[in-house]
Design an enzyme around this catalytic site. Structure first.
Site, PDB file in Angstrom:
ATOM      1  N   HIS A 138      -2.581  69.380 -20.814  1.00 14.35           N
ATOM      2  CA  HIS A 138      -2.042  68.047 -20.519  1.00 14.35           C
ATOM      3  C   HIS A 138      -2.444  67.644 -19.110  1.00 14.35           C
ATOM      4  CE1 HIS A 138       0.753  64.622 -21.172  1.00 14.35           C
ATOM      5  NE2 HIS A 138       0.738  64.629 -19.843  1.00 14.35           N
TER       6      HIS A 138
ATOM      7  N   ARG B  96       9.372  52.321 -19.307  1.00 12.56           N
ATOM      8  CA  ARG B  96       8.818  52.031 -17.973  1.00 12.56           C
ATOM      9  C   ARG B  96       7.286  52.123 -17.962  1.00 12.56           C
ATOM     10  NH1 ARG B  96       7.381  56.874 -15.692  1.00 12.56           N
ATOM     11  NH2 ARG B  96       8.519  58.684 -16.480  1.00 12.56           N
TER      12      ARG B  96
ATOM     13  N   HIS C  16       6.100  67.045 -22.874  1.00 12.10           N
ATOM     14  CA  HIS C  16       7.161  67.468 -21.945  1.00 12.10           C
ATOM     15  C   HIS C  16       8.492  67.719 -22.687  1.00 12.10           C
ATOM     16  CE1 HIS C  16       3.932  65.890 -19.683  1.00 12.10           C
ATOM     17  NE2 HIS C  16       4.393  64.685 -19.455  1.00 12.10           N
TER      18      HIS C  16
ATOM     19  N   ASP D 199      -0.370  68.457 -15.971  1.00 11.40           N
ATOM     20  CA  ASP D 199       0.000  67.038 -15.857  1.00 11.40           C
ATOM     21  C   ASP D 199      -0.707  66.363 -14.680  1.00 11.40           C
ATOM     22  OD1 ASP D 199       1.371  64.645 -16.570  1.00 11.40           O
ATOM     23  OD2 ASP D 199       2.887  65.046 -15.039  1.00 11.40           O
TER      24      ASP D 199
ATOM     25  N   ASN E  54       2.950  58.717 -11.311  1.00 13.97           N
ATOM     26  CA  ASN E  54       4.273  58.256 -10.854  1.00 13.97           C
ATOM     27  C   ASN E  54       5.091  59.292 -10.093  1.00 13.97           C
ATOM     28  OD1 ASN E  54       4.065  55.600 -12.087  1.00 13.97           O
ATOM     29  ND2 ASN E  54       4.144  56.715 -14.031  1.00 13.97           N
TER      30      ASN E  54
HETATM   31  C1  0GY Z   1       2.675  61.973 -18.050  1.00 14.59           C
HETATM   32  C2  0GY Z   1       3.868  61.226 -17.717  1.00 14.59           C
HETATM   33  C3  0GY Z   1       3.941  59.952 -17.260  1.00 14.59           C
HETATM   34  C4  0GY Z   1       2.911  58.985 -17.360  1.00 14.59           C
HETATM   35  C5  0GY Z   1       2.060  58.867 -18.372  1.00 14.59           C
HETATM   36  O1  0GY Z   1       0.497  57.722 -19.594  1.00 14.59           O
HETATM   37  C6  0GY Z   1       1.139  57.739 -18.562  1.00 14.59           C
HETATM   38  O2  0GY Z   1       1.084  56.864 -17.709  1.00 14.59           O
HETATM   39  O3  0GY Z   1       1.998  59.781 -19.313  1.00 14.59           O
HETATM   40  C7  0GY Z   1       5.184  59.506 -16.670  1.00 14.59           C
HETATM   41  O4  0GY Z   1       5.180  58.601 -15.833  1.00 14.59           O
HETATM   42  O5  0GY Z   1       6.262  60.077 -17.022  1.00 14.59           O
HETATM   43  O6  0GY Z   1       2.670  62.743 -19.000  1.00 14.59           O
HETATM   44  O7  0GY Z   1       1.657  61.812 -17.382  1.00 14.59           O
END
Ligand code: 0GY
Length: 294
Positions: free
Chosen positions: A27, A126, A177, A245, A250
Site C-alpha cells: 500500500h 473527506r 487500513h 502508505d 494528509n
Molecule cells: C491512504 C489514506 C488516505 C488518502 C488516500 O486516496 C487517498 O487520497 O487514500 C487518507 O487520507 O486517509 O490510504 O492513503
C-alpha cells in the site's frame, strides 16, 4: 487550496527489522509529477510531487522488493501517474486503479496490461464527493473476468451500513487500513470484533494491517496498534497485507518515519512464518500469481 503539501519524512531511519526476501510494500502511492500528471479538479488536497524514483529509493532503503501502488484520490480517475510508476518499475510494481463507471471494457483491458489488478472504492467523505454503491457493484461485476479484486476504504462506523454492499461483491475484497478501527479499544473492542465478524463470514475478504500512524493517536511506538492488530494477523495469517502508505497523504501534521513503520512489523507478526505470509506470500498471491505458479 494552492500550497502543495509535503506529508512524508525527508530522511527516514534505516529499520532494524530486515524483511524476508521478496517483500512487498502493498500500500503506497505516487503523486504527479504534477507538470506531467496534473491533479484532479476535485482533489481534496494538493501534495508536492512524490515521484516513482523517490518511491523506489525508499523501497530499497527499507529492504523491500516490490510495490503495490494505490491510485490516490488527488488523481481522481485518471490513473496515468500510477501507470507511469508501474511502467518504470521493471516489473516490480503493480497497481490498484480508481475508475469512472463509464470506463469501457477496452480501457479496463489497457489498465490490466499496464499492471492494474484491482479497483478501489473509497467511502471517505473527506476524500471523495460521492461513493455510488450501485455503480461500484456494476464495476465489480465487470472486472471479474480480468481476475481482479476490489479494494475498499471506509471508516469503522460505516461497516454495518456497508454490509449488504460488501455481501453483493462477487470478488475478493481487500480492506484498506482494516476499515480504520479504534485500536485503543483493543483486540476485543467493538471495531476489531466487527472486523473479525466480517472476516469470519467470508474467506475471500483480506485486510491491510497498515497505518499505525493514522490509527493510534498515542504516536510512536504505537503500542495500542500493536496490541490490537497482532491477534488479528495471527488469527487470519493468510489474508493480511502490509504497506508503508508512503507518501502518507494528509499526514503532514504527524509525518511518520518509514523506518519506524517497518520496525512495527515484528510487533504485529511475531514469527518468521507470519512475516513471510504478511510480506511475501499473501501479496504475491493477489498481485503476482503468475510468479508463484512459474
Ligand atoms: C491512504 C489514506 C488516505 C488518502 C488516500 O486516496 C487517498 O487520497 O487514500 C487518507 O487520507 O486517509 O490510504 O492513503
Amino acid at each position: 487550496m494552492s500550497e502543495r503539501i509535503i506529508s512524508w519524512h525527508g530522511n527516514p531511519s534505516k529499520p532494524r527489522f530486515v524483511p524476508p526476501a521478496g517483500a512487498v510494500d502493498a500500500h503506497c502511492h505516487v503523486f504527479g509529477p504534477a507538470s506531467q500528471f496534473p491533479f484532479s479538479a476535485k482533489a481534496k488536497y494538493l501534495p508536492d510531487d512524490a515521484t516513482p524514483e523517490k518511491l523506489f529509493a525508499l523501497r530499497d532503503r527499507l529492504g523491500f522488493s516490490r510495490n503495490v501502488i494505490v491510485q490516490a484520490s488527488c488523481h481522481g480517475t485518471d490513473n496515468a501517474a500510477t501507470l507511469d510508476a508501474i511502467a518504470r518499475s521493471n516489473g516490480m510494481a503493480r497497481g490498484v486503479a480508481v475508475v469512472d463507471p463509464a470506463i469501457s471494457d477496452d480501457q479496463l483491458e489497457e489498465l490490466h496490461n499496464g499492471g492494474i489488478r484491482a479497483v478501489r472504492f473509497n467511502f471517505l467523505k473527506r476524500l471523495v464527493d460521492n461513493a455510488p454503491k450501485d455503480k461500484f457493484l456494476e464495476i465489480a461485476k465487470r472486472i471479474e473476468r480480468l481476475g481482479w479484486h476490489v479494494v475498499i476504504y471506509f471508516e469503522a462506523e460505516l461497516l454495518n451500513e456497508l454490509r449488504p454492499f460488501l455481501d453483493a461483491i462477487p470478488l475478493p475484497i481487500v480492506i484498506d487500513h482494516m476499515g480504520r478501527p479504534d485500536v485503543e479499544q483493543g483486540a476485543n473492542g467493538v471495531d476489531m470484533q466487527a472486523l473479525g465478524g466480517l472476516l469470519d463470514g467470508r474467506e475471500d475478504i483480506w485486510f491491510k494491517a497498515t497505518c499505525p500512524d493514522r490509527l493510534d493517536a498515542s504516536g510512536p511506538p504505537w503500542d495500542a496498534f500493536a496490541r490490537a492488530v497482532a491477534p488479528l494477523v495471527a488469527d487470519y495469517p493468510d489474508r493480511c497485507l502490509w504497506g508503508t502508505d508512503w507518501p502518507h497523504p494528509n499526514m503532514q501534521d504527524a509525518i511518520p518515519d518509514d523506518g519506524q513503520l517497518v520496525d512495527m512489523i515484528p510487533r504485529i507478526a511475531a514469527t518468521t512464518t507470519l512475516q513471510q505470509k504478511l510480506l511475501v506470500d499473501n501479496p504475491m498471491r493477489l498481485y503476482w500469481p503468475e510468479v508463484i505458479r512459474s
